[in-house]
Write a protein that holds these residues in place. Structure first.
Motif, PDB file in Angstrom:
ATOM      1  N   THR A 139      38.259 -33.614  93.797  1.00 36.18           N
ATOM      2  CA  THR A 139      38.246 -34.056  92.402  1.00 36.18           C
ATOM      3  C   THR A 139      37.709 -32.987  91.468  1.00 36.18           C
ATOM      4  OG1 THR A 139      37.856 -36.327  93.171  1.00 36.18           O
ATOM      5  CG2 THR A 139      37.463 -35.894  90.848  1.00 36.18           C
ATOM      6  N   THR A 140      36.775 -32.158  91.931  1.00 37.60           N
ATOM      7  CA  THR A 140      36.212 -31.091  91.118  1.00 37.60           C
ATOM      8  C   THR A 140      36.217 -29.792  91.913  1.00 37.60           C
ATOM      9  OG1 THR A 140      33.922 -31.413  91.845  1.00 37.60           O
ATOM     10  CG2 THR A 140      34.668 -32.730  89.961  1.00 37.60           C
ATOM     11  N   GLY A 141      35.940 -28.685  91.215  1.00 39.41           N
ATOM     12  CA  GLY A 141      35.795 -27.400  91.880  1.00 39.41           C
ATOM     13  C   GLY A 141      36.790 -26.372  91.390  1.00 39.41           C
ATOM     14  N   ALA A 142      36.492 -25.117  91.707  1.00 35.72           N
ATOM     15  CA  ALA A 142      37.355 -24.000  91.317  1.00 35.72           C
ATOM     16  C   ALA A 142      37.094 -22.819  92.235  1.00 35.72           C
ATOM     17  CB  ALA A 142      37.102 -23.597  89.866  1.00 35.72           C
ATOM     18  N   GLY A 143      38.148 -22.080  92.550  1.00 36.03           N
ATOM     19  CA  GLY A 143      37.967 -20.902  93.377  1.00 36.03           C
ATOM     20  C   GLY A 143      37.062 -19.872  92.739  1.00 36.03           C
ATOM     21  N   SER A 144      37.098 -19.784  91.419  1.00 32.78           N
ATOM     22  CA  SER A 144      36.308 -18.770  90.719  1.00 32.78           C
ATOM     23  C   SER A 144      34.813 -19.043  90.778  1.00 32.78           C
ATOM     24  CB  SER A 144      36.753 -18.681  89.257  1.00 32.78           C
ATOM     25  OG  SER A 144      36.628 -19.938  88.614  1.00 32.78           O
ATOM     26  N   SER A 145      34.402 -20.229  91.226  1.00 30.03           N
ATOM     27  CA  SER A 145      32.975 -20.522  91.363  1.00 30.03           C
ATOM     28  C   SER A 145      32.338 -19.773  92.524  1.00 30.03           C
ATOM     29  CB  SER A 145      32.754 -22.026  91.564  1.00 30.03           C
ATOM     30  OG  SER A 145      33.165 -22.758  90.436  1.00 30.03           O
ATOM     31  N   TYR A 146      33.157 -19.217  93.397  1.00 27.32           N
ATOM     32  CA  TYR A 146      32.659 -18.598  94.623  1.00 27.32           C
ATOM     33  C   TYR A 146      32.850 -17.094  94.550  1.00 27.32           C
ATOM     34  CZ  TYR A 146      32.726 -23.383  96.265  1.00 27.32           C
ATOM     35  OH  TYR A 146      32.504 -24.735  96.396  1.00 27.32           O
ATOM     36  N   ASP A 147      31.793 -16.392  94.226  1.00 23.14           N
ATOM     37  CA  ASP A 147      31.796 -14.937  94.170  1.00 23.14           C
ATOM     38  C   ASP A 147      31.601 -14.422  95.590  1.00 23.14           C
ATOM     39  OD1 ASP A 147      31.061 -12.242  94.015  1.00 23.14           O
ATOM     40  OD2 ASP A 147      30.003 -12.481  92.111  1.00 23.14           O
ATOM     41  N   GLY A 148      32.656 -13.825  96.153  1.00 19.85           N
ATOM     42  CA  GLY A 148      32.622 -13.418  97.550  1.00 19.85           C
ATOM     43  C   GLY A 148      32.347 -11.950  97.780  1.00 19.85           C
ATOM     44  N   HIS A 149      31.715 -11.274  96.806  1.00 25.65           N
ATOM     45  CA  HIS A 149      31.585  -9.821  96.963  1.00 25.65           C
ATOM     46  C   HIS A 149      30.636  -9.437  98.107  1.00 25.65           C
ATOM     47  CE1 HIS A 149      27.823 -10.034  94.546  1.00 25.65           C
ATOM     48  NE2 HIS A 149      27.534  -8.890  95.118  1.00 25.65           N
ATOM     49  N   ARG A 150      29.606 -10.263  98.364  1.00 18.77           N
ATOM     50  CA  ARG A 150      28.707  -9.920  99.477  1.00 18.77           C
ATOM     51  C   ARG A 150      29.456 -10.004 100.804  1.00 18.77           C
ATOM     52  NH1 ARG A 150      24.929 -13.480 100.423  1.00 18.77           N
ATOM     53  NH2 ARG A 150      25.357 -15.014  98.782  1.00 18.77           N
ATOM     54  N   MET A 151      30.286 -11.016 100.956  1.00 14.67           N
ATOM     55  CA  MET A 151      31.068 -11.156 102.172  1.00 14.67           C
ATOM     56  C   MET A 151      32.078 -10.013 102.305  1.00 14.67           C
ATOM     57  SD  MET A 151      33.258 -14.489 103.418  1.00 14.67           S
ATOM     58  CE  MET A 151      31.809 -15.543 103.404  1.00 14.67           C
ATOM     59  N   ALA A 152      32.708  -9.646 101.182  1.00 17.61           N
ATOM     60  CA  ALA A 152      33.716  -8.584 101.217  1.00 17.61           C
ATOM     61  C   ALA A 152      33.101  -7.241 101.576  1.00 17.61           C
ATOM     62  CB  ALA A 152      34.436  -8.506  99.871  1.00 17.61           C
ATOM     63  N   THR A 153      31.965  -6.908 100.950  1.00 17.62           N
ATOM     64  CA  THR A 153      31.393  -5.579 101.155  1.00 17.62           C
ATOM     65  C   THR A 153      30.656  -5.467 102.484  1.00 17.62           C
ATOM     66  OG1 THR A 153      29.451  -6.228  99.837  1.00 17.62           O
ATOM     67  CG2 THR A 153      31.232  -5.078  98.692  1.00 17.62           C
ATOM     68  N   ARG A 154      29.833  -6.447 102.811  1.00 20.69           N
ATOM     69  CA  ARG A 154      29.082  -6.356 104.056  1.00 20.69           C
ATOM     70  C   ARG A 154      30.018  -6.509 105.266  1.00 20.69           C
ATOM     71  NH1 ARG A 154      23.875  -6.457 105.888  1.00 20.69           N
ATOM     72  NH2 ARG A 154      23.645  -7.216 108.035  1.00 20.69           N
ATOM     73  N   GLY A 155      30.974  -7.422 105.147  1.00 24.82           N
ATOM     74  CA  GLY A 155      31.854  -7.678 106.282  1.00 24.82           C
ATOM     75  C   GLY A 155      33.114  -6.854 106.303  1.00 24.82           C
ATOM     76  N   ASP A 156      33.352  -6.052 105.247  1.00 26.23           N
ATOM     77  CA  ASP A 156      34.554  -5.235 105.134  1.00 26.23           C
ATOM     78  C   ASP A 156      35.806  -6.103 105.322  1.00 26.23           C
ATOM     79  OD1 ASP A 156      35.842  -2.790 104.608  1.00 26.23           O
ATOM     80  OD2 ASP A 156      36.143  -2.424 106.745  1.00 26.23           O
ATOM     81  N   VAL A 157      35.885  -7.163 104.512  1.00 31.03           N
ATOM     82  CA  VAL A 157      37.024  -8.076 104.545  1.00 31.03           C
ATOM     83  C   VAL A 157      37.540  -8.275 103.124  1.00 31.03           C
ATOM     84  CG1 VAL A 157      36.146  -9.291 106.580  1.00 31.03           C
ATOM     85  CG2 VAL A 157      35.588 -10.156 104.298  1.00 31.03           C
ATOM     86  N   VAL A 158      38.717  -8.858 103.022  1.00 30.87           N
ATOM     87  CA  VAL A 158      39.265  -9.284 101.740  1.00 30.87           C
ATOM     88  C   VAL A 158      39.041 -10.779 101.618  1.00 30.87           C
ATOM     89  CG1 VAL A 158      41.339  -9.444 100.318  1.00 30.87           C
ATOM     90  CG2 VAL A 158      40.991  -7.452 101.792  1.00 30.87           C
TER      91      VAL A 158
END
Length: 521
Positions: A139-158
């Motif tokens: 009912t609520t929520g948005a993908g943009s609420s989740y800043d994934g830069h820590r996961m991307a940089t530390r884990g070397d993922v997209v």
């Protein structure tokens, strides 16, 4: 206290948890913009933003706006554009009432996704991809609420975060309407097809895609595991606090409902907005303003099964072994139910030795079940909140997660965790009526900066966050979360995740009274 009134209270309590989790965190320092970066997709060029160590591409359309005749239609391909599309800021969230998104949204042009990737030259080997489906009770929520830069940089993922249609706009069912009850799930599949086709341009490996989500996002992953239409769209799955064998008849765990139930809700919605007696009900509904639809829809929504996209209830499909054979990382939080219990108590429904039998009977209408619950979970003091929270968490999350793991593990590799930081940063302001421990959604700040704002963590909690990111991204990379510097995670035990205390345990099921819940059904 009537069931209807309590269910309304439940919806308000959950909305409060989700709303404040993303809006009250301390503001982060803005990322330093260093340069623009442009990527060519099949639909056109997109210009993202370069930050210190990572790049973001926000608001990329993966499907056409579901407006006009496309309202309540399967997602159509996005229209290609000329020139360079600005992808430096998020697009609108899908229509929803006030909650996670401040002020809500009435913008139906919302089928967009966001890509976060490490900075630098293209890697020699494409990076694993994690596609994140947000929670929020469908009912609520948005993908943009989740800043994934820590996961991307530390884990070397997209990292890819997705908007999908919500509420009545995502899950309306009506006789003769193709896609009834599953438009939001169809959107998720369209986003996964976009990832397969486009993510290589962002340095991602289109053949190493992990579909992940929490709460309603976790239930979405379960639905995609069971959906024949999702075959070949992802290679691994992460399910956080959304067990595939949850109980849709319980108000705390939005899983899925039969198509007949969804259609009855659709008839009710049409009547509420003045379209019930129209000659062409769907044409009438497509003319109704979004705000009126939002006001008329239920607090929580669920996808419908017995549909072409979702032929079977995901729980039944998992039990029958009819699901996509991909490795799974699954888990729950130690105190899932405490947030709901606290919200209900603060709304004026204390749990005491005298009131506890009535409270139990409200949520478990079978007299035999209610009495058994009161015996299994006695309340001896005035403050029975933790007891109530344990019932909610055990019945709807911990034990269904254990059951899901057991069923999946008979067919595919499965790793199970329990997030157990009893001092996790609070997701709501103010002082709760009792300590919440590790409630629903409390693991999210360890993986993402919610709303782009990092929460205050101790040094030990930062280490836990790093360890969790390492596990999650290691799983995305190799289908095994283990790494040379991590505490070993075996498939024969549940890994308890707490600051400086990451240990396997074999007592999770007994601690959550799972034998009791298995016995009473």
């Amino acid at each position: 206290m009537t069931t209807h009134r309590v269910l309304t209270t439940l919806g308000c309590a959950l909305t409060a948890v989700l709303a404040t989790a993303w809006s009250t965190a301390p503001p982060a320092q803005p990322a330093r913009q260093t340069a623009a970066t442009t990527v060519l997709t099949h639909d056109g060029l997109v210009r993202g933003a370069a930050h210190d160590g990572y790049r973001t591409f926000e608001g990329i359309p993966y499907a056409a706006p579901p407006v006009g005749r496309l309202r309540w239609a399967p997602p159509h391909r996005a229209t290609p554009w000329s020139g360079v599309r600005d992808a430096t800021r998020p697009a609108s969230a899908c229509p929803q009432p006030f909650g996670e998104v401040p002020g809500g949204s009435i913008d139906e042009d919302c089928l967009h996704l966001n890509v976060t990737t490490p900075a630098g030259a293209a890697p020699a080997h494409p990076r694993p991809v994690i596609v994140w489906l947000h929670g929020g009770g469908f009912t609520t929520g948005a993908g943009s609420s989740y800043d994934g830069h820590r996961m991307a940089t530390r884990g070397d993922v997209v990292v890819v975060t997705v908007n999908y249609r919500l509420g009545a706009l995502g899950f309306l069912a009506h006789s003769g309407l193709p896609g009834s009850g599953t438009f939001g799930l169809a959107d998720q599949q369209a986003a996964l097809r976009w990832v397969r086709a486009e993510i290589g341009a962002f340095g991602g490996n289109a053949h190493h895609v992990t579909l992940a989500g929490e709460s309603a996002g976790g239930y979405s992953v379960c639905a995609q595991l069971a959906s024949p239409a999702a075959a070949g769209l992802f290679d691994r799955a992460i399910i956080e606090s959304g067990p595939c064998t949850g109980r849709p008849d319980h108000p705390f765990a939005p899983s899925s409902v039969p198509l007949s139930t969804a259609r009855a809700a659709g008839v009710d919605l049409a009547t509420k907005v003045g379209c019930g007696s129209a000659h062409d009900v769907m044409a009438c509904l497509r003319r109704v303003h979004v705000s009126r639809l939002l006001a008329a829809q239920g607090t929580d929504q669920q996808p419908a099964y017995a549909t072409p996209l979702l032929p079977n209830d995901p729980a039944a499909a998992i039990m029958a072994g009819r699901f996509h054979r991909v490795p799974v990382l699954i888990g729950n939080n130690h105190d899932e139910g405490n947030g709901w219990a606290a919200g209900i108590i603060q709304a004026g429904y204390p749990v005491t030795p005298d009131s506890w039998p009535d409270v139990a009977a409200t949520f478990f209408p079978s007299p035999g079940q209610a009495k058994a619950i009161v015996r299994e979970y006695p309340v001896h003091r005035t403050d029975g909140g933790p007891v109530f929270g344990a019932v909610i968490g055990d019945a709807n999350f911990a034990c269904p997660t254990a059951r899901t793991e057991s069923l999946l593990a008979a067919q595919v590799p499965v790793w199970r965790y329990e997030f157990a930081d009893e001092h996790a940063p609070p997701l709501t302001p103010g002082t709760p009526p009792f300590p919440l421990g590790a409630p629903h959604a409390s693991e999210l700040p360890y993986l993402f900066d919610l709303g782009g704002r990092p929460r205050d963590l101790t040094a030990a909690q930062h280490r836990l966050a790093d360890t969790m990111v390492d596990y999650w991204t290691g799983f995305a990379r190799t289908a095994d979360p283990n790494g040379p510097t991590l505490p070993h995670w075996t498939r024969q035990s549940v890994l308890s995740l707490a600051p400086d205390h990451i240990v396997p345990t074999r007592t999770a099921q007994s601690r959550h009274h799972c034998a009791f819940w298995d016995a009473i059904g």
